[in-house]
Enzyme design. Structure first.
Site, short mmCIF file in Angstrom:
data_model
loop_
_atom_site.label_atom_id
_atom_site.label_comp_id
_atom_site.label_asym_id
_atom_site.label_seq_id
_atom_site.Cartn_x
_atom_site.Cartn_y
_atom_site.Cartn_z
N GLY A 95 73.54 41.55 44.72
CA GLY A 95 73.07 42.94 44.56
C GLY A 95 74.09 43.88 45.44
CG ASN A 102 78.50 46.14 41.69
OD1 ASN A 102 79.37 46.89 41.63
ND2 ASN A 102 78.81 44.98 41.29
NE ARG A 134 66.09 37.14 32.84
CZ ARG A 134 65.61 36.04 32.26
NH1 ARG A 134 65.29 35.98 31.03
NH2 ARG A 134 65.05 35.09 32.87
CG HIS A 152 81.87 42.55 31.84
ND1 HIS A 152 80.78 41.41 31.86
CD2 HIS A 152 82.98 42.00 31.67
CE1 HIS A 152 81.62 40.41 31.48
NE2 HIS A 152 82.78 40.78 31.13
CD GLU A 169 71.13 48.12 18.24
OE1 GLU A 169 71.40 47.30 17.14
OE2 GLU A 169 70.24 48.90 18.02
CB VAL A 189 77.39 40.66 24.36
CG1 VAL A 189 77.82 39.96 25.69
CG2 VAL A 189 76.14 39.87 23.69
CG ASP A 190 79.66 42.62 28.49
OD1 ASP A 190 78.66 43.08 29.16
OD2 ASP A 190 79.66 41.34 28.79
C1 GAR Z 1 79.39 41.68 39.46
O1 GAR Z 1 80.76 40.99 39.52
C2 GAR Z 1 79.28 42.36 38.14
O2 GAR Z 1 80.40 42.77 37.55
C3 GAR Z 1 78.93 41.21 37.39
O3 GAR Z 1 77.96 40.37 38.08
C4 GAR Z 1 78.20 40.63 39.36
C5 GAR Z 1 77.01 41.00 40.35
O4 GAR Z 1 77.47 40.92 41.67
N1 GAR Z 1 78.13 41.28 36.05
C6 GAR Z 1 78.19 40.81 34.86
O5 GAR Z 1 78.86 39.73 34.79
C7 GAR Z 1 77.42 41.20 33.76
N2 GAR Z 1 78.03 40.69 32.51
P1 GAR Z 1 76.30 41.79 42.34
O6 GAR Z 1 74.89 41.18 42.35
O7 GAR Z 1 76.91 41.52 43.88
O8 GAR Z 1 76.33 43.49 42.08
#
Ligand code: GAR
Length: 213
Positions: A13, A15, A92, A110, A143, A145-146
């Protein structure tokens, strides 16, 4: 009108915390209405609780179909009148049905320069490929993935001796600046999607437009 966001997070968490910290520092274009997690132990839920933001664990195992689990998420989003869904480390893949039914835009952050290295283990993918630069991307969710239209990206150098740990730390620092900025721009109505392209009106600082620090 203030943008009402619902945050979906599965883990640490940080971000989410960056979005909260921006609010604490005076950002007033958005507010976080609810934090939803698919993991009971997610630190994101603890961070939300600390800030007295409604926080809800929705257990995917309680549903026999993914659509039902997603419906439960949407019900919470609707109950809180959210008009933007922010994925912040939500691990997910959402079904096309969720995206179509949501009725609001969904954004994701991402840790790579998309379209390079989508999906899981983006840092490892970048290291294995041997790229000299990587970074992070905030994009609308479609729809795939990324694969949705890109809103903002930030670039960091990749060093020869980088590990997943060192690279992810360097990228995460940029994520924590990029995500609050992207959401602020959306909340202020400055972001327009034109097919695959995203047009942003007004000034965006240099670090968020693809320059190396
Ligand atoms: C972050 O680096 C985000 O970019 C990545 O997961 C991490 C979550 O960190 N997201 C992905 O890889 C989505 N495909 P956080 O829980 O500390 O925010």
């Amino acid at each position: 009108m203030v943008c009402r966001i619902g945050v979906l997070a599965s883990g640490r968490g940080s971000n989410l915390q960056a979005l909260i910290d921006a609010l604490k520092n005076g950002e007033d274009s958005y507010q976080i209405e609810v934090v939803i997690s698919d993991k009971e132990e997610a630190q994101a839920l603890i961070r939300a609780k600390k800030e007295q933001i409604p926080n809800i664990f929705i257990n995917p195992r309680e549903f026999s179909h993914k659509e039902e689990f997603e419906q439960a998420i949407l019900e919470v989003i609707r109950k809180h009148n959210c008009n933007l869904i922010c994925l912040a480390g939500f691990m997910r893949i959402l079904t096309p049905s969720f995206i179509n039914k949501a009725g609001v835009k969904i954004v994701n952050i991402h840790p790579s320069l998309l379209p390079a290295f989508p999906g899981l283990n983006a840092h490892q993918q970048a290291l294995d490929y041997g790229v000299k630069y990587s970074g992070c991307t905030v994009h609308f969710v479609d729809e795939g993935v990324d694969s949705g239209p890109i809103i903002l990206q930030a670039v960091v150098p990749v060093e020869v001796d980088d590990t997943v740990e060192t690279l992810s730390q360097r990228i995460l620092k940029e994520e924590h600046k990029l995500y609050p900025l992207a959401i602020k721009l959306i909340a202020e109505g400055k972001v327009k999607v034109e097919g695959r392209k995203v047009r942003i009106s007004g000034q965006v600082s240099k670090w968020a437009s693809g320059r190396v620090n």
